[in-house]
Each structure stands twice: as structure tokens, then as C-alpha cells.
Write a protein that holds these residues in place. Sequence first.
Motif, mmCIF file in Angstrom:
data_model
loop_
_atom_site.group_PDB
_atom_site.id
_atom_site.type_symbol
_atom_site.label_atom_id
_atom_site.label_comp_id
_atom_site.label_asym_id
_atom_site.label_seq_id
_atom_site.Cartn_x
_atom_site.Cartn_y
_atom_site.Cartn_z
ATOM 1 N N UNK A 289 1.280 -0.628 -0.789
ATOM 2 C CA UNK A 289 -0.013 0.287 -0.057
ATOM 3 C C UNK A 289 0.836 1.373 0.146
ATOM 4 N N UNK A 290 0.147 2.515 -1.068
ATOM 5 C CA UNK A 290 1.067 3.414 -0.608
ATOM 6 C C UNK A 290 1.250 4.015 0.229
ATOM 7 N N UNK A 291 1.562 4.888 0.850
ATOM 8 C CA UNK A 291 1.633 6.359 2.324
ATOM 9 C C UNK A 291 0.537 7.066 2.466
ATOM 10 N N UNK A 292 -0.238 7.498 1.503
ATOM 11 C CA UNK A 292 -1.156 8.093 1.635
ATOM 12 C C UNK A 292 -2.877 7.379 1.390
ATOM 13 N N UNK A 293 -2.530 5.927 1.313
ATOM 14 C CA UNK A 293 -3.741 4.879 1.346
ATOM 15 C C UNK A 293 -3.610 3.813 2.969
ATOM 16 N N UNK A 294 -2.483 3.554 3.319
ATOM 17 C CA UNK A 294 -2.273 3.111 4.124
ATOM 18 C C UNK A 294 -2.312 4.213 5.656
ATOM 19 N N UNK A 295 -2.346 5.679 5.607
ATOM 20 C CA UNK A 295 -3.452 6.433 6.997
ATOM 21 C C UNK A 295 -4.500 6.627 7.091
ATOM 22 N N UNK A 296 -5.265 5.818 6.002
ATOM 23 C CA UNK A 296 -7.144 6.124 5.790
ATOM 24 C C UNK A 296 -7.573 5.460 7.437
ATOM 25 N N UNK A 297 -8.093 6.237 8.783
ATOM 26 C CA UNK A 297 -9.068 5.980 9.199
ATOM 27 C C UNK A 297 -10.102 6.777 9.309
ATOM 28 N N UNK B 261 -13.575 8.498 9.077
ATOM 29 C CA UNK B 261 -14.917 8.155 7.663
ATOM 30 C C UNK B 261 -14.725 9.040 7.307
ATOM 31 N N UNK B 262 -14.243 10.333 6.617
ATOM 32 C CA UNK B 262 -14.425 11.005 5.681
ATOM 33 C C UNK B 262 -13.080 11.295 4.915
ATOM 34 N N UNK B 263 -12.131 9.917 5.204
ATOM 35 C CA UNK B 263 -10.811 10.562 3.491
ATOM 36 C C UNK B 263 -10.702 9.359 2.628
ATOM 37 N N UNK B 264 -9.976 9.582 1.563
ATOM 38 C CA UNK B 264 -10.372 9.905 0.469
ATOM 39 C C UNK B 264 -10.292 8.049 -0.076
ATOM 40 N N UNK B 265 -11.304 7.581 -0.623
ATOM 41 C CA UNK B 265 -11.716 6.514 -1.025
ATOM 42 C C UNK B 265 -9.525 5.889 -1.764
ATOM 43 N N UNK B 266 -9.346 4.652 -1.872
ATOM 44 C CA UNK B 266 -8.224 4.109 -2.204
ATOM 45 C C UNK B 266 -7.574 4.549 -3.772
ATOM 46 N N UNK B 267 -6.375 4.472 -3.298
ATOM 47 C CA UNK B 267 -5.887 4.663 -5.265
ATOM 48 C C UNK B 267 -6.313 3.499 -5.958
ATOM 49 N N UNK B 268 -5.987 3.685 -7.094
ATOM 50 C CA UNK B 268 -6.018 2.606 -7.868
ATOM 51 C C UNK B 268 -5.797 1.523 -7.861
ATOM 52 N N UNK B 269 -3.973 1.557 -7.679
ATOM 53 C CA UNK B 269 -3.144 0.390 -7.780
ATOM 54 C C UNK B 269 -2.836 -0.605 -5.660
ATOM 55 N N UNK B 270 -3.787 0.714 -5.034
ATOM 56 C CA UNK B 270 -4.048 -0.330 -4.090
ATOM 57 C C UNK B 270 -5.309 -0.694 -4.306
ATOM 58 N N UNK B 271 -5.975 -0.540 -4.499
ATOM 59 C CA UNK B 271 -7.416 -1.177 -4.976
ATOM 60 C C UNK B 271 -7.560 -2.333 -5.998
ATOM 61 N N UNK B 272 -6.357 -2.689 -6.643
ATOM 62 C CA UNK B 272 -5.990 -3.582 -6.752
ATOM 63 C C UNK B 272 -5.191 -5.065 -6.231
ATOM 64 N N UNK B 273 -4.258 -4.164 -5.487
ATOM 65 C CA UNK B 273 -4.030 -4.795 -4.131
ATOM 66 C C UNK B 273 -4.992 -5.730 -3.939
ATOM 67 N N UNK B 274 -5.731 -5.196 -3.029
ATOM 68 C CA UNK B 274 -7.091 -5.348 -2.328
ATOM 69 C C UNK B 274 -8.064 -6.486 -2.564
#
Length: 99
Positions: A1-9, A11-24
Amino acid sequence: MCHACEWRTRLDAHPLCAGCWELREAHRKTLPRAEVPGRTGLWLGVVSLLPLPPVQLVSLVLNLVELNKAEPVHRWRPQLGLGLTLLGLLGLLLLVLGS
């Protein structure tokens, strides 16, 4: 996961980026799927022979759900559980009407 998506804690956080979504998605495919074992409805069907309306209701719902999800080869367990549940409901009905 990228650093920006790793710290999504939040409720109003932005959705995962495309690369992290595919990894998920790739990770989720490798996880075992949580399923209710086919024997649960059968055992609840046996217990529903006792005059316990809440157990009979749960058994009825669970066996109907399992019957819809089961493969054709494995449908005998939910069918048997459903039959036992209906037999228990009939016994409860006779018990209530007889008293």
C-alpha cells in the motif's frame, strides 16, 4: 500500500487509489470465504423438534438460506433440516392447539 492509503483511518478519508484497490482485491481473493457450515441447519433442525419457537424460527430461516446457497449435490442437508424444522413446527402447533 502507498503511504497515503496506509493512513486512511477517518470516516471522511478519500477512497483508495487504483493501485491499492487492485492490491486489496487480489488479497481478498486469497482469503478463505466465511461460510456457515451445512451441518448447522441440520443440527438446528434436530433441536427444533423441541417446542422452542425461537430456535425453530432461526432454523427455518437458516435452512432456507442454506438451501438457496448450496450446490445441487449438497442440498440434502438443508432439505433434511427444513423437513425436521417443519415437523417441529407441526408438533408445536399440535401442542398449542391440544392444550
